[in-house]
Design an enzyme around this catalytic site. Structure first.
Site, mmCIF file in Angstrom:
data_model
loop_
_atom_site.group_PDB
_atom_site.id
_atom_site.type_symbol
_atom_site.label_atom_id
_atom_site.label_comp_id
_atom_site.label_asym_id
_atom_site.label_seq_id
_atom_site.Cartn_x
_atom_site.Cartn_y
_atom_site.Cartn_z
ATOM 1 N N ASP A 287 135.001 66.133 -26.753
ATOM 2 C CA ASP A 287 135.725 65.012 -27.333
ATOM 3 C C ASP A 287 135.782 65.073 -28.867
ATOM 4 O O ASP A 287 136.721 64.572 -29.477
ATOM 5 C CB ASP A 287 135.066 63.698 -26.882
ATOM 6 C CG ASP A 287 134.764 63.717 -25.385
ATOM 7 O OD1 ASP A 287 135.282 64.615 -24.695
ATOM 8 O OD2 ASP A 287 134.010 62.847 -24.925
ATOM 9 N N GLY B 286 137.483 69.543 -23.097
ATOM 10 C CA GLY B 286 136.314 68.746 -22.715
ATOM 11 C C GLY B 286 135.337 68.382 -23.821
ATOM 12 O O GLY B 286 134.373 67.680 -23.557
ATOM 13 N N TYR C 149 136.023 74.389 -13.810
ATOM 14 C CA TYR C 149 135.311 73.648 -14.863
ATOM 15 C C TYR C 149 134.418 74.608 -15.637
ATOM 16 O O TYR C 149 133.380 75.037 -15.154
ATOM 17 C CB TYR C 149 134.500 72.530 -14.205
ATOM 18 C CG TYR C 149 133.726 71.610 -15.140
ATOM 19 C CD1 TYR C 149 133.855 71.656 -16.524
ATOM 20 C CD2 TYR C 149 132.844 70.664 -14.615
ATOM 21 C CE1 TYR C 149 133.147 70.807 -17.352
ATOM 22 C CE2 TYR C 149 132.129 69.798 -15.433
ATOM 23 C CZ TYR C 149 132.284 69.884 -16.804
ATOM 24 O OH TYR C 149 131.565 69.020 -17.614
ATOM 25 N N LYS D 243 139.265 72.837 -16.812
ATOM 26 C CA LYS D 243 138.610 71.915 -17.746
ATOM 27 C C LYS D 243 137.731 72.777 -18.609
ATOM 28 O O LYS D 243 136.810 73.440 -18.124
ATOM 29 C CB LYS D 243 137.810 70.858 -16.981
ATOM 30 C CG LYS D 243 136.852 70.031 -17.827
ATOM 31 C CD LYS D 243 136.415 68.791 -17.069
ATOM 32 C CE LYS D 243 135.048 68.256 -17.466
ATOM 33 N NZ LYS D 243 134.885 67.875 -18.867
ATOM 34 N N THR E 13 128.805 64.130 -16.715
ATOM 35 C CA THR E 13 128.484 62.767 -17.146
ATOM 36 C C THR E 13 128.119 61.882 -15.959
ATOM 37 O O THR E 13 127.299 60.980 -16.088
ATOM 38 C CB THR E 13 129.689 62.162 -17.891
ATOM 39 O OG1 THR E 13 130.126 63.107 -18.867
ATOM 40 C CG2 THR E 13 129.336 60.862 -18.571
HETATM 41 O O1 MN9 Z 1 132.694 67.828 -20.427
HETATM 42 C C1 MN9 Z 1 131.421 66.414 -21.850
HETATM 43 N N1 MN9 Z 1 130.374 67.351 -21.773
HETATM 44 C C2 MN9 Z 1 129.207 67.028 -21.321
HETATM 45 C C3 MN9 Z 1 132.579 66.863 -21.077
HETATM 46 O O2 MN9 Z 1 128.938 65.946 -20.855
HETATM 47 C C4 MN9 Z 1 128.206 68.101 -21.357
HETATM 48 C C5 MN9 Z 1 131.840 66.170 -23.290
HETATM 49 O O3 MN9 Z 1 132.672 65.059 -23.280
HETATM 50 C C6 MN9 Z 1 130.669 65.998 -24.254
HETATM 51 O O4 MN9 Z 1 129.732 65.102 -23.717
HETATM 52 C C7 MN9 Z 1 131.085 65.457 -25.603
HETATM 53 C C8 MN9 Z 1 129.927 65.472 -26.589
HETATM 54 O O5 MN9 Z 1 129.603 66.793 -26.937
HETATM 55 O O6 MN9 Z 1 132.145 66.181 -26.097
#
Ligand code: MN9
Length: 275
Positions: free
Chosen positions: A177, A175, A123, A151, A35
């Protein structure tokens, strides 16, 4: 990572974002992850970004810094700098693109782990990295270096539960959400996700209901949150977050190209879920 109108890291906005999230009661920060657009940033920018986060947090909650890169030497440099700047945890995606062998991936993690005296969080995000970590290949990695946490950003909760059983000491952070509630009974230590930047309070409510055994209520809240996530996914998660944060009073600019900004039409869709 906020960017200014010249497309430089906006450290003022970053500081404001960190303070805003601390005010919202988050329990920690994961700097320079997916992100945070770390793979669209130079090593120097990543180091400076992580440092601003660590300095702003000033010890009030833990900070993990994601140092992953395709080249081991780069990941090691990032890890050493993050450790010197006061990161509490070092995290990394596996090296990607070249389809490295498992031995090569294990050596990559061993090099990072040897370079710094900080707990290491692996990760796993197969959809982006192209490397899928499971019980078996995690064993090869943990045989070669000390792994403190994982993660896990994948939808396979059965595999996650198998990892939980195989590594009882491992600290697991979920991870995705949209399956936050569903991950809790597996025995996770918490969650690290993109949408916590814009609605961490809603997840705290879900967790509260879960802890109180109010499962039906928790399920309904997760469903509500998922409508917002679905909208964000359809508009692009990262560009959506930039727009929503601006609405919430933290102007973060746009994502770096090739990401595009949300269109007027997409803004209208996101406005339904974020006032
Ligand atoms: O790792 C996030 N993954 C990405 C964490 O950014 C690829 C998630 O929080 C996702 O954005 C979220 C939506 O699919 O779960």
């Amino acid at each position: 990572t906020p960017f200014d109108s010249n497309n430089k890291v906006d450290h003022g906005a970053l500081k404001a974002l960190v303070e805003h999230l601390i005010g919202k009661g988050v329990n920690g920060f994961y700097a320079c992850g997916s992100t945070g657009e770390c793979f669209l940033m130079t090593e120097e920018e990543r180091m400076a970004t992580a440092k601003t986060i660590i300095d702003t947090v000033n010890g009030c909650v833990p900070v993990a810094v994601q140092v992953g890169n395709i080249a081991t030497d780069s990941a090691v440099r990032l890890a050493k700098q993050a450790a010197a700047d006061g990161a509490d945890y070092i995290s990394s995606v596996p090296p990607f693109y070249f389809q490295f062998s498992l031995d090569e991936i294990a050596r990559y993690y061993a090099r990072i782990s040897k370079a710094v005296d900080k707990p290491l969080i692996i990760y796993n995000i197969p959809a982006f990295s192209g490397v899928s970590l499971n019980t078996k290949n995690m064993r090869t990695i943990t045989d070669n270096c000390d792994v403190w946490g994982l993660k896990y950003t994948a939808y396979d909760l059965f595999e996650l539960e198998k990892i939980r059983r195989a590594f009882p000491e491992l600290n697991i952070y979920y991870g995705h959400d949209e399956l936050f509630l569903n991950s809790l009974p597996i025995g996770t230590s918490g969650a690290i996700g993109s949408t916590f930047n814009v609605m961490s309070d809603r997840y705290q409510e879900i967790k509260k209901a879960y802890d109180a055994g109010k499962m039906e209520e928790a399920g309904k809240m997760q469903s509500e949150v998922n409508k917002a996530i679905e909208a964000m996914i359809s508009c692009g998660v990262m560009p959506s977050i930039k727009y929503i944060l601006s609405k919430q009073g933290i102007p973060c600019g746009n994502c770096r190209e090739p990401f595009s900004a949300v269109t007027e039409e997409q803004k209208t869709l996101l406005d339904v879920y974020f006032q």
